[in-house]
Motif scaffolding. Structure first.
Motif, PDB file in Angstrom:
ATOM      1  N   UNK A 293       0.859  -1.183   0.000  1.00 32.33           N
ATOM      2  CA  UNK A 293       0.000   0.000   0.000  1.00 32.33           C
ATOM      3  C   UNK A 293       0.900   1.239   0.000  1.00 32.33           C
ATOM      4  N   UNK A 294       0.852   1.998  -1.077  1.00 33.44           N
ATOM      5  CA  UNK A 294       1.661   3.205  -1.209  1.00 33.44           C
ATOM      6  C   UNK A 294       0.813   4.416  -0.848  1.00 33.44           C
ATOM      7  N   UNK A 295       1.293   5.220   0.100  1.00 25.71           N
ATOM      8  CA  UNK A 295       0.484   6.296   0.682  1.00 25.71           C
ATOM      9  C   UNK A 295       1.246   7.618   0.594  1.00 25.71           C
ATOM     10  N   UNK A 296       0.507   8.680   0.269  1.00 22.59           N
ATOM     11  CA  UNK A 296       1.088  10.014   0.280  1.00 22.59           C
ATOM     12  C   UNK A 296       0.044  11.008   0.770  1.00 22.59           C
ATOM     13  N   UNK A 297       0.529  12.155   1.239  1.00 19.19           N
ATOM     14  CA  UNK A 297      -0.341  13.221   1.732  1.00 19.19           C
ATOM     15  C   UNK A 297       0.269  14.561   1.370  1.00 19.19           C
TER      16      UNK A 297
ATOM     17  N   UNK B  37      -2.946   2.404  -4.052  1.00 16.63           N
ATOM     18  CA  UNK B  37      -2.427   3.768  -3.948  1.00 16.63           C
ATOM     19  C   UNK B  37      -3.459   4.606  -3.202  1.00 16.63           C
ATOM     20  N   UNK B  38      -3.020   5.269  -2.132  1.00 18.21           N
ATOM     21  CA  UNK B  38      -3.911   6.129  -1.353  1.00 18.21           C
ATOM     22  C   UNK B  38      -3.298   7.515  -1.252  1.00 18.21           C
ATOM     23  N   UNK B  39      -4.097   8.519  -1.559  1.00 17.62           N
ATOM     24  CA  UNK B  39      -3.645   9.896  -1.344  1.00 17.62           C
ATOM     25  C   UNK B  39      -4.629  10.584  -0.409  1.00 17.62           C
ATOM     26  N   UNK B  40      -4.115  11.057   0.717  1.00 19.91           N
ATOM     27  CA  UNK B  40      -4.936  11.778   1.690  1.00 19.91           C
ATOM     28  C   UNK B  40      -4.856  13.270   1.393  1.00 19.91           C
ATOM     29  N   UNK B  41      -5.931  13.796   0.819  1.00 21.25           N
ATOM     30  CA  UNK B  41      -5.989  15.218   0.473  1.00 21.25           C
ATOM     31  C   UNK B  41      -7.005  15.947   1.339  1.00 21.25           C
ATOM     32  N   UNK B  42      -7.279  15.435   2.533  1.00 19.55           N
ATOM     33  CA  UNK B  42      -8.352  16.012   3.350  1.00 19.55           C
ATOM     34  C   UNK B  42      -8.030  17.409   3.873  1.00 19.55           C
TER      35      UNK B  42
END
Length: 476
Positions: A47-51, A112-117
């Motif tokens: 799981x590749x994560x970015x913010x 792929x998860x991108x946290x743009x909250x």
């Protein structure tokens, strides 16, 4: 029903010829899961994560990934890596820090998860572009992309609302670009203080149960008031569910999936469906109710059946539906009335009877259709009825919040059933290809989504319509 193009992808000779001749690749057979819910649905996947930067849900996201069985890779941010490190210690899933834009050799992330909250302005879209520009090519076959977005409310400032909606357009377009490899992309709007309701939604979207959902927005809120426990396995244990039109096709798949997760299912269908309904009841140990849903006494018959159970009624799935397709100028009054009566008016009549006896923390799920969203030539009656279902869900959801009842709809696209098998071959072939994934869905795709919406963990979703259409080109 078999899709011959998908069968071709299994033939190594055809694969070689396709590559050698530079022909378009046939659709990928989707990875699906119709087995009992598992404690760790991410199953050791990368799981590749970015913010953009650390957000209010960073710790929640870390716990969701490691508890779900994922192996996190974090683009180089020491503070975020440390949060994931703390979450992963107890599960033996420590994060790996990577340089932005680079991946370890041979790593093909499944998720792929991108946290743009915490995005606020259009310039905040640049890190989103950079992340997916760098890594989308490496996404695994049948991979998952999820973007987390701030919910837009009346109090949201104009710049944030503008940017958040831009990100939805980005997600929908990206979903079309990755569909050729069987991958999906969806966007989840998270309301303030709703991060505790995020886990069940992500566990579903990142799993192989959501294979035919792509390019869709989901909105997680705190509207539904509930303190019910949220089990990760057997989520429907001890619950009683009514499924209308359950003898065959999508209805039977729904009944099987709900029963598999622990519910006692009342299988409701017309008396003429006694043979398939009886076989299904024996298979899932369900209860039979033979009743024409259009009769004025249908609601009372259901009440009598429920009164004979020990647990009351927790779940209602309004699945019964018919089509009587004709161009409007050729449509007889009977065809108009029959479709509106079965697909819409019966829901209103039955629901009026059932709502007072439904237990708190209940679930109501209705079957709409992409035809109800976009319309379809020769289906003015059907489109009207299915659009009416969306209005029903929207109108009812706000009126049962204090009882912990969530009300939602699903809108299937082209689903491979006995009914669609009767469509002429050429028409069926075209219908399969008019979506991102280049293929039709299955009854199990609908059933798994409805089972999730019936579960306690879906209490963050209400008044929504979730399309199960492979990212159909028509509609919104």
């Amino acid at each position: 029903m078999n899709d011959y193009l998908i069968q071709l992808t299994k033939n190594p000779i055809i694969q070689k010829l396709t590559n050698a001749m530079g022909l378009p690749k046939p659709p990928i057979e989707l990875y699906r899961n119709n087995h009992p819910w598992e404690d760790r649905p991410l199953n050791d996947q990368s799981v590749l994560i970015s913010q953009i930067q650390q957000t209010a849900i960073t710790r929640t996201l870390a716990e969701i990934v490691v508890k779900g069985g994922g192996n996190p890779f974090i683009e180089n941010d020491d503070a975020i890596v440390e949060i994931f490190n703390q979450a992963g210690k107890g599960y033996g899933r420590l994060p790996q820090s990577i340089i932005k834009g680079e991946l370890p050799d041979k790593l093909s992330p499944k998720i792929l998860i991108f946290d743009a909250t915490n995005l606020q302005k259009p310039e905040d879209l640049n890190p989103v572009y950079s992340f997916f520009h760098s890594h989308l090519r490496s996404l695994a076959i049948c991979g998952r992309v999820v973007i987390l977005n701030p919910e837009i409310t009346d109090q949201t400032d104009v710049s944030t609302a503008t940017t958040a909606r831009a990100l939805e357009g980005f997600t929908r377009a990206m979903a079309r670009e990755i569909g050729f490899k069987g991958a999906t992309a969806n966007i989840v709007y998270v309301a303030p203080d709703a991060q505790s309701r995020l886990e069940p939604v992500l566990r579903f979207l990142l799993s192989e149960r959501s294979s035919y959902i792509t390019g869709q927005p989901l909105h997680i809120s705190t509207q539904v008031i509930s303190d019910e426990a949220i089990p990760k396995t057997r989520p429907l244990d001890g619950k009683t569910a009514l499924v209308t039109g359950a003898a065959q096709g999508i209805g039977a798949a729904i009944a099987r999936a709900i029963a598999r997760e622990g519910a006692r299912v009342i299988i409701m269908d017309r008396p003429s469906e006694d043979i398939p309904a009886g076989k299904l009841a024996a298979e899932i140990q369900g209860d039979l109710l033979f009743c024409d849903i259009t009769t004025p006494s249908a609601g009372d018959q259901i009440l009598e059946m429920v009164a004979n159970t020990d647990n009351g009624l927790d779940i209602v799935v309004h699945n019964a539906g018919i089509t009587r397709d004709k161009l409007l100028v050729n449509m007889k009054p009977d065809a108009w009335d029959q479709v509106l009566d079965v697909n819409l008016r019966a829901i209103l009549r039955v629901n009026e009877k059932l709502l007072p006896i439904m237990k708190n923390n209940g679930r109501i799920v209705c079957l709409s259709s992409v035809s109800g969203i976009a319309g379809n030539r020769g289906q003015t009656n059907y489109a009207a009825s299915k659009a009416g279902v969306i209005g029903f869900v929207s109108g009812l959801a706000s009126k049962v919040l204090d009882r912990g009842i969530a009300v939602n709809a699903v809108a299937p696209g082209f689903i491979e059933t006995q009914m669609t098998a009767r469509i002429p071959f050429a028409t069926r072939l075209v219908a399969r290809r008019l979506n991102n994934l280049n293929q039709g869905g299955t009854p199990d795709d609908v059933a798994e989504t409805i089972t999730f919406l019936c579960s306690p963990g879906a209490f963050g979703l209400t008044g929504q319509v979730l399309r199960i259409c492979g990212g159909a080109i028509i509609g919104a």
